[in-house]
Design an enzyme around this catalytic site. Structure first.
Site, PDB file in Angstrom:
ATOM      1  N   HIS A 208      -1.054   6.631   0.207  1.00  0.00           N
ATOM      2  CA  HIS A 208       0.195   6.806  -0.547  1.00  0.00           C
ATOM      3  C   HIS A 208       0.117   8.148  -1.282  1.00  0.00           C
ATOM      4  O   HIS A 208      -0.967   8.607  -1.651  1.00  0.00           O
ATOM      5  CB  HIS A 208       0.412   5.633  -1.509  1.00  0.00           C
ATOM      6  CG  HIS A 208       0.919   4.414  -0.806  1.00  0.00           C
ATOM      7  ND1 HIS A 208       2.209   3.979  -0.911  1.00  0.00           N
ATOM      8  CD2 HIS A 208       0.301   3.573   0.059  1.00  0.00           C
ATOM      9  CE1 HIS A 208       2.367   2.898  -0.154  1.00  0.00           C
ATOM     10  NE2 HIS A 208       1.220   2.631   0.450  1.00  0.00           N
ATOM     11  N   CYS A 239       4.313  -0.747  -3.042  1.00  0.00           N
ATOM     12  CA  CYS A 239       4.092  -2.187  -3.066  1.00  0.00           C
ATOM     13  C   CYS A 239       4.691  -2.763  -4.344  1.00  0.00           C
ATOM     14  O   CYS A 239       4.367  -2.319  -5.436  1.00  0.00           O
ATOM     15  CB  CYS A 239       2.598  -2.485  -2.999  1.00  0.00           C
ATOM     16  SG  CYS A 239       2.254  -4.238  -3.177  1.00  0.00           S
ATOM     17  N   ASN A 248       4.481   6.121   0.659  1.00  0.00           N
ATOM     18  CA  ASN A 248       3.408   6.508   1.584  1.00  0.00           C
ATOM     19  C   ASN A 248       3.481   7.999   1.839  1.00  0.00           C
ATOM     20  O   ASN A 248       4.538   8.613   1.707  1.00  0.00           O
ATOM     21  CB  ASN A 248       3.606   5.827   2.947  1.00  0.00           C
ATOM     22  CG  ASN A 248       3.414   4.343   2.891  1.00  0.00           C
ATOM     23  OD1 ASN A 248       4.266   3.612   2.422  1.00  0.00           O
ATOM     24  ND2 ASN A 248       2.279   3.900   3.376  1.00  0.00           N
TER      25      ASN A 248
END
Ligand code: COA
Ligand code: ZN
Length: 314
Positions: A208, A239, A248
């Site tokens: 990420h 998340c 990401n």
């Protein structure tokens, strides 16, 4: 002339990218994004997840997405958090699942409400079942470099988990920097040790880009021999259960870096940028890759040059 060495990318945008968006896309819109990624030549896609729709509403109806996937378009996988997710994925006929295990107990409890060893045991059962079903299981080790609850992770923990699931037949073991805490030195040490111990064929990395170290981490891993990366179109991602997780590393940034290093990805940059624009339009919030503006300008210059060359008399 020797052919360029290949590096493969799984675009996780349709899962990691969309799971945390405020705007929930319909299965048809999710398929539109998948089709744009296929058009760009992505060899592998994480198309969604089979998780509780109460926990992650954006990933409800992934079965409808699977039903609409173009046949033989790419390697398709879907994230699963438990055996119920595995069963739901298998029932759709999908040939691959991506099961998440944890390098920290805190993250395991926050994400799926179970302790990390219980999840490892569940993953062993899944691998046995999957072998009988001829389904591949990719095992992703979440928070492999740092955890929002427990801080820095002991590399020996990750080495233990990776060795165990490679030995048990995982199609691939992916080291996931879920919150973007990894540094290039840490990546070098951990991927170097794993490649020396197991070879690179079944290893991958998932970064990420929380603090602009995403590409530096990809580079560090490439240098150690890693030849598979997860990335997300338009730098979408994050998340919902990991405080501080940002998008990401962008697929377009990774492809640019790998092309400049002389690797072959099979991905067409112009079509990839179109997929990024679509991701942006569909979600309304896509931040885009860090190189997007530069890449768009150079493609525009290239096509203007081609048009002018064609106008010149022979
Ligand atoms: N897919 C869909 N539904 C599921 C499921 C799955 N994989 N696993 C469990 N469920 C359902 C159960 O059937 C049950 O349904 P009901 O309330 O209608 O009876 C409900 O979810 C609760 O089941 P339980 O086993 O008690 O789970 P939980 O409430 O402790 O939640 C998870 C556990 C794993 C299902 C949930 O935390 C989850 O889906 N997390 C996903 C996390 C995620 O995607 N994170 C981002 C990617 S890493
Ligand atoms: Zn992720």
């Amino acid at each position: 002339m020797s052919a360029a060495e290949k590096i493969s990318i799984t675009d996780v945008g349709p899962r990691d990218g969309l799971q945390n968006q405020e705007k929930i896309l319909t299965p048809q819109q999710r398929l539109q994004l998948i089709e744009a990624l296929l058009k760009a030549g992505l060899p592998s896609l994480e198309i969604g997840s089979f998780v509780s729709p109460k926990a992650v509403p954006a990933m409800a109806n992934t079965d409808t997405v699977v039903a609409g996937l173009p046949a033989a378009g790419a390697y398709y996988t879907a994230l699963v958090p438990n055996l119920k997710g595995y069963e739901l994925a298998r029932a759709t006929g999908l040939g691959s699942v991506t099961m998440v295990v944890y390098a920290s107990d805190g993250m395991s409890r926050a994400n799926v409400g179970k302790d990390w060893l219980a999840i490892e045991a569940m993953t062993e059962t899944m691998l046995q079942q999957a072998a009988a079903d001829a389904v591949e299981v990719i095992v992703t080790i979440a928070v492999a470099f740092g955890c929002p609850f427990e801080g820095e992770i002991d590399p020996a923990v990750v080495e233990r988990i990776a060795a165990k699931f490679l030995q048990l037949g995982a199609a691939r073991v992916v080291l996931a920097d879920t919150i973007g805490a990894a540094s290039p030195a840490q990546v070098k040490a951990l991927t170097g040790a794993l490649v020396r111990a197991h070879g690179a064929a079944r290893l991958g990395c998932h970064f990420h880009d929380t603090r602009a170290l995403g590409l530096a981490n990809v580079y560090a891993a490439v240098e150690q021999g890693i030849r598979h990366f997860d990335a997300s179109i338009g730098r979408l991602g994050g998340c919902p259960f990991a405080p501080g997780a940002a998008g990401n590393v962008a697929t377009e940034d990774v492809v640019m870096l790998l092309q400049q290093l002389g690797f072959a990805t099979g991905i067409d940059m112009a079509a990839l940028l179109q997929a990024a624009t679509l991701a942006n339009t569909l979600t309304g919030t896509a931040p885009g890759g860090r190189a997007t503006a530069w890449l768009q300008r150079s493609l525009q210059k290239q096509s203007a040059q081609q048009a002018s060359d064609q106008r010149q008399p022979a």
